[in-house]
Design an enzyme around this catalytic site. Structure first.
Site, PDB file in Angstrom:
ATOM      1  N   ILE A   1       0.843  -1.206   0.000  1.00  0.00           N
ATOM      2  CA  ILE A   1       0.000   0.000   0.000  1.00  0.00           C
ATOM      3  C   ILE A   1       0.875   1.252   0.000  1.00  0.00           C
ATOM      4  CG2 ILE A   1      -1.986  -1.140   0.996  1.00  0.00           C
ATOM      5  CD1 ILE A   1      -1.184  -0.091   3.740  1.00  0.00           C
TER       6      ILE A   1
ATOM      7  N   PRO B   1      16.031   0.196   6.168  1.00  0.00           N
ATOM      8  CA  PRO B   1      16.074   1.550   6.745  1.00  0.00           C
ATOM      9  C   PRO B   1      15.509   2.625   5.817  1.00  0.00           C
ATOM     10  CG  PRO B   1      18.103   0.375   7.239  1.00  0.00           C
ATOM     11  CD  PRO B   1      17.316  -0.506   6.306  1.00  0.00           C
TER      12      PRO B   1
ATOM     13  N   LYS C   1       8.769  -5.613  14.550  1.00  0.00           N
ATOM     14  CA  LYS C   1       7.571  -5.268  15.329  1.00  0.00           C
ATOM     15  C   LYS C   1       6.484  -4.543  14.530  1.00  0.00           C
ATOM     16  CE  LYS C   1       9.306  -5.074  20.086  1.00  0.00           C
ATOM     17  NZ  LYS C   1       9.564  -4.196  21.249  1.00  0.00           N
ATOM     18  N   GLY C   2       6.776  -4.099  13.331  1.00  0.00           N
ATOM     19  CA  GLY C   2       5.755  -3.351  12.588  1.00  0.00           C
ATOM     20  C   GLY C   2       5.931  -1.859  12.794  1.00  0.00           C
TER      21      GLY C   2
ATOM     22  N   GLU D   1       2.351   2.248  11.737  1.00  0.00           N
ATOM     23  CA  GLU D   1       1.433   3.118  12.472  1.00  0.00           C
ATOM     24  C   GLU D   1       2.059   3.879  13.629  1.00  0.00           C
ATOM     25  OE1 GLU D   1      -2.756   1.085  12.305  1.00  0.00           O
ATOM     26  OE2 GLU D   1      -1.226  -0.373  11.837  1.00  0.00           O
TER      27      GLU D   1
END
Lengths: 692, 329
Positions: free
Chosen positions: A463, A585, A654-655, A658
């Protein structure tokens, strides 16, 4: 404990493999898919917030040359499932202004739009109620809140602790109604071949969209194919299928053999694809003379739609952020005749951490403790909510590293004492956090296609986050081959099942699946496979529930407020995050900077303005719904600390999609207080709050 | 969008003749506002008369030292014109504070003057609006009014004029040259736009077939300084909440010439004549600036969401005059 892979491609910054296609405009988004002789779809929307459609006169629309079909509540096919009222296209009952009541299929977009204007909808209008207030006597406690969390929690005795606290804060904070505005509008191209349905859809998950559409239309999921190789942003609004996808499928059914294209207008996105509920949050904090929290209580009032419940988990992050023996959270809903709220980047954490982190700033100041130090003093040993240990928790490292990079040590805590050329200057800090989410159900296939080339298939979504590249890095390390030897295939239900790109769970879920598949491939075929060797593997069962798993961060902001005009500017934002291993990164920095920028935009500009008389968002375009421009965002820095977490997944990730937005608005509001001495507890921080 | 006819005449008289040949006609210049309105269904002309072929795209220096700006001169070209940069900084700053680079490259002088309000109710055909459909009332009254007028509004319309350029031109005593079926006339820019009164559908004093051909800028006396200060909800690409165009000449601490126009506060560029009269011949001091601004704003009638515009306009006027008078010293 999971076996964490030694990194080779992981941690490197290969360029986006989809970059050349995007910069040359050849990446096929949903509306760009080449289909033969398409027709176009335009929606007719309700102009009342509540009522009943009593008739639709399509005569004038059908008389227009080029109009192929008009769908209405009276002629639309019956749906197989109307369990989800949001997807119950062409209902007679109107639940919110902007609801789809009819749709026109025509040879061109222009004819469709003209014809839509000629459709006459007769409505028996009923009184509507769209007023959000904490004083309503009909607020409802949901059975649970989003992501399956408990609605209320209560530990210890908050009231007693507040009474005994040396310092306390009891204030109400408000966040605005925010609408997801990805650059690419929601777009669907639908085409039927017999009883097979092909959807090119701008979605965060091809398989979840297929499941939803198949259920609503009563189709075998194997008869539905959803394709989405590139998606121009979603921020949650493309995480679930909204009604336009159903409408596009029904419209294409009305013109058999003709593909039908639907691209929502920007205005339509303000009522049809979800949004972040406004929140009213009463926060009570108490601490001892040394700044140690004794009580944390957050009571949230927010809205949902009458036709479908969505309960944002706004207070959930306050359950685990800081140590305090007495804790309480509640969520209550006002059920209104409004569009259906849904996910928007960090639902729950984003609005919740504005209130908590602004209140923490107020209590730190009240107790005379530096705001960075105050947070460090309240670092818990274990998750205060569940009692479990953290798999890793490096909030303190983020705060210390951020303070060092930002130059916090020299800060004079006194408000309204710095002025430069007519601008009052202040600095502020806030913490951020986001859970490590893992979704079940993904499957991937790895095939050794030709010597030196592995094809990895999984219906994952990119996305804009970089999945094409980052998932290939995961696969390369899992296979023990160079990055260049891996070719990804994603974004298509013809590929193995994949979970949604939501909850920052993509790499955790798809990556774990790919790693499991790669290990099985190597186990069976060794390091020297034959051409055509192929292995399919599934997402492993979650490794257990023994740990609380979260990413953390610290956000620092410099704010300038003009003495004469109250204009608010943020010349500098700096975030330091602890989010496990960083896969790429280059891409990670984009995600974090993007999240922080969106947080700045939330803090200063964005606000969907509801006209309660009509029941709709009046500023429903980019001229009036202000999103930060380049001029508003001169300097955003994102950093991260090294973090080895052996418990989260084999990649140690960890994602990061958001967490960047979480806490930004609080850091800015706290800095605005430091600049001006004016505490603003509602967003956005428009200039009128600071005018003398 | 409904079908329409399109003509591209090559001379001004031809354009006017074409425009008067049909009932529902719109002149198309840069199109940056008109095309949006057509997409939204706000404006539905039968005929578009494209002005792109007319010889109106020159900036001409006049014998008196002023400038004649052709109606189809692009905003970006006007902002970069050396005489504008040297003599009319208020205008250059106003132009550059409007819209975005892409829009300024298309938008024209005449079109900028004739752009219509961005009131959210005017732009949304699903809400009543007497400016769009005469006699249907004003949805903004009692609705969302953050962007709306505090001066000169009527109960029929509280919309604001969105232009920055026009505010600067109002302060410069610009004159608008208009050609119509009856021939040519010159209208002071401050008289071009109307207050809404009982006819909010009429933005200007122009009528059918009238075509703006140029805007004349009179010269400013030596020693006159000017600036434009735009205050908005984000740093770029937003309409003014309040803007101030100020022209000031101070000699020996005494105000010898002052012209102030306000944007974002009224249905037209608002010339602050009350403040000007108060200041002229008096001391150029902060107290005088403030008193003059307050006198001007005594007539303000803020709406539910825009009471902040009164102190904001006052502070911005004072800040603008302060800056110009400090430059003087």
């Amino acid at each position: 404990m999971t076996e964490v892979m030694p990194p080779r491609a992981l941690g490197q910054s290969p360029r986006r493999v989809d970059g050349p296609a995007k910069v040359t405009g050849t990446a096929p988004y949903a509306g760009d898919q080449r289909v033969t002789d398409p027709a176009y779809l335009e929606l007719v929307q309700a102009r009342v917030a509540r009522g009943t459609v009593t008739g639709v006169d399509t005569t004038a629309a059908l008389a227009l040359d080029g109009v192929l079909a008009v769908l209405t509540p009276d002629n639309a096919p019956t749906l197989a499932s109307t369990d989800d009222a949001e997807l119950d296209a062409f209902r007679h009952e109107i639940g919110f202004r902007g609801q789809v009541v009819a749709a026109v299929v025509a040879r061109t977009r222009e004819i469709a739009r003209q014809a839509a204007g000629l459709v006459r909808v007769e409505v028996d209008e009923h009184p509507h109620d769209v007023h959000l207030s904490a004083d309503r006597d009909d607020l409802r406690a949901p059975e649970e809140v989003n992501a399956g969390f408990e609605t209320d929690t209560d530990q210890g005795d908050v009231d007693a602790a507040m009474g005994e606290a040396a310092f306390s804060v009891d204030e109400t904070y408000k966040t605005a109604w925010y609408n997801n505005n990805p650059m690419e509008p929601h777009t669907t191209t639908a085409q039927w071949t017999g009883d097979w349905l092909l959807l090119h859809d701008s979605t965060q998950g091809v398989h979840p969209t297929r499941e939803t559409v198949a259920k609503v239309l009563g189709l075998d999921p194997e008869h539905v194919r959803v394709v989405a190789p590139h998606v121009g942003g979603g921020f949650g609004s493309k995480g679930t299928a909204h009604v336009h996808v159903v409408v596009a499928a029904l419209a294409a059914q009305a013109v058999p053999g003709t593909p039908v294209k639907l691209a929502l207008t920007r205005q339509q996105m303000f009522s049809l694809v979800g949004y972040r509920t406004p929140t009213i949050q009463r926060v009570r904090l108490g601490c001892d003379a040394g700044g140690r929290l004794s009580a944390v209580a957050v009571d949230v009032v927010e809205q949902t739609s009458r036709i479908k419940e969505y309960a944002e988990q706004t207070a959930v992050s306050s359950r685990m952020m800081y140590a305090a023996p007495n804790r309480r959270t509640t969520h209550r809903l006002a059920v209104l005749d409004v569009p259906v709220p849904s996910w928007m980047r960090a639902p729950g954490e984003c609005p919740g951490m504005f209130a908590l982190e602004a209140a923490v700033d107020e209590l730190a100041i009240a107790s005379g403790v530096d705001p960075v130090e105050f947070r460090i003093r309240n670092e818990p040993d274990v998750d205060p909510d569940s009692g479990k240990p953290f798999s890793s928790r490096n909030l303190v490292a983020c705060l210390r590293d951020g303070a060092r990079r930002f130059g916090w040590a020299d800060r004079d805590p006194a408000p309204r004492v710095r002025e430069e050329a007519g601008w009052l200057i202040g600095t502020g800090v806030a913490s951020s956090t986001y859970p490590v989410n893992s979704m079940p159900g993904s499957v991937s296939t790895i095939r050794y296609v030709i010597p030196g080339r592995y094809r990895v298939e999984i219906g994952a979504a990119d996305i804009g986050t970089g999945t094409w590249t980052s998932l290939a890095q995961v696969a390369a390390d899992a296979l023990g081959v160079p990055f260049e030897d891996v070719e990804m295939q994603i974004g298509d239900t013809a590929l193995p099942n994949a979970s949604v790109a939501g909850g920052s769970s993509g790499i955790t879920s798809w990556g774990s699946t790919v790693v499991a598949t790669a290990r099985a491939f190597r186990e069976k075929f060794g390091d020297d496979p034959d051409e055509g060797d192929e292995m399919t593997g599934e997402m492993p069962e979650a490794s257990g529930d023994d740990y609380a798993m979260h990413a953390f961060g610290a956000q620092f902001a410099e704010v300038r407020v003009h003495v004469d005009t109250g204009e608010v500017r943020v010349p500098r934002l700096l975030g330091v995050f602890a989010a496990g291993r960083i896969v790429n990164p280059r891409l990670a920095r984009s995600q974090l900077v993007g999240g922080m920028t969106m947080g700045l935009s939330m803090a200063l500009h964005e606000e969907s303005v509801l006209d309660e008389r009509f029941g709709h968002v009046v500023n429903h375009d980019f001229a009036e719904y202000h999103i930060a421009t380049n001029s508003d965002v001169p300097n955003v820095e994102a950093h991260w600390v090294e973090e080895d977490d052996p418990h989260v997944n084999p990649m140690g990730t960890k994602g990061i999609g958001e967490i960047g937005i979480v806490g930004t608005a609080a850091a800015i509001a706290n800095a605005a207080y430091h600049a001006t001495g004016v505490r603003v507890r509602e967003l956005p921080l428009t200039l009128d709050h600071f005018l003398d | 969008m409904i079908p329409f006819d399109y003509e591209r005449p090559s001379d001004v008289d031809g354009a006017i003749a074409t425009a008067t040949s049909r009932g529902s006609v719109a002149f198309l210049a840069g199109g940056t506002n008109l095309v949006d309105r057509m997409k939204l269904g706000v404006t539905e002309p039968e005929l578009l008369v494209d002005l792109g072929g007319l010889p109106l795209d020159d900036v001409e220096e006049l014998p008196d030292g002023g400038l004649r700006v052709g109606a189809t001169v692009r905003n970006s070209d006007l902002a970069a014109h050396p005489v504008v940069l040297r003599d009319y900084p208020v205008l250059a700053r106003a132009l550059l504070s409007g819209a975005s680079g892409q829009l300024r490259n298309l938008a024209t002088t005449g079109g900028n003057l004739l752009q219509r309000t961005r009131c959210v109710y005017f732009q949304d055909v699903t809400t009543p609006c007497g400016k769009r459909e005469p006699g249907t009332g004003c949805s903004a009254v009692g609705g969302s009014t953050r962007q709306h007028a505090i001066l000169g509004a009527s109960e029929r319309c509280v919309a604001t004029h969105p232009s920055d350029m026009a505010v600067a031109m109002a302060a410069l005593d610009a004159r608008v040259r208009v050609r119509g079926p009856e021939g040519e006339r010159v209208i002071p820019l401050v008289d071009l736009h109307r207050l809404p009164g009982d006819e909010p559908e009429r933005d200007t004093v122009l009528s059918g077939g009238d075509l703006i051909t140029a805007v004349d800028l009179p010269p400013l006396p030596p020693g006159t300084r000017s600036l434009y200060r735009k205050v908005r909800d984000r740093a770029s690409f937003a309409f003014a909440l309040v803007s101030v165009a100020a022209v000031l000449r101070v000699e020996g601490g005494v105000v010898r010439d002052v012209r102030i126009a306000l944007g974002g506060v009224a249905h037209k560029p608002w010339r602050a004549t009350t403040a000007e009269e108060e200041l002229l011949g008096g001391p150029a001091t902060e107290e005088a600036f403030r008193r003059a601004a307050e006198l001007e704003l005594a007539a303000a009638r803020p709406l539910s969401d825009n009471g902040f515009k009164v102190p904001l306009a006052r502070n911005t006027i004072v800040a603008a005059l302060r800056e110009l008078s400090l430059e003087e010293r």
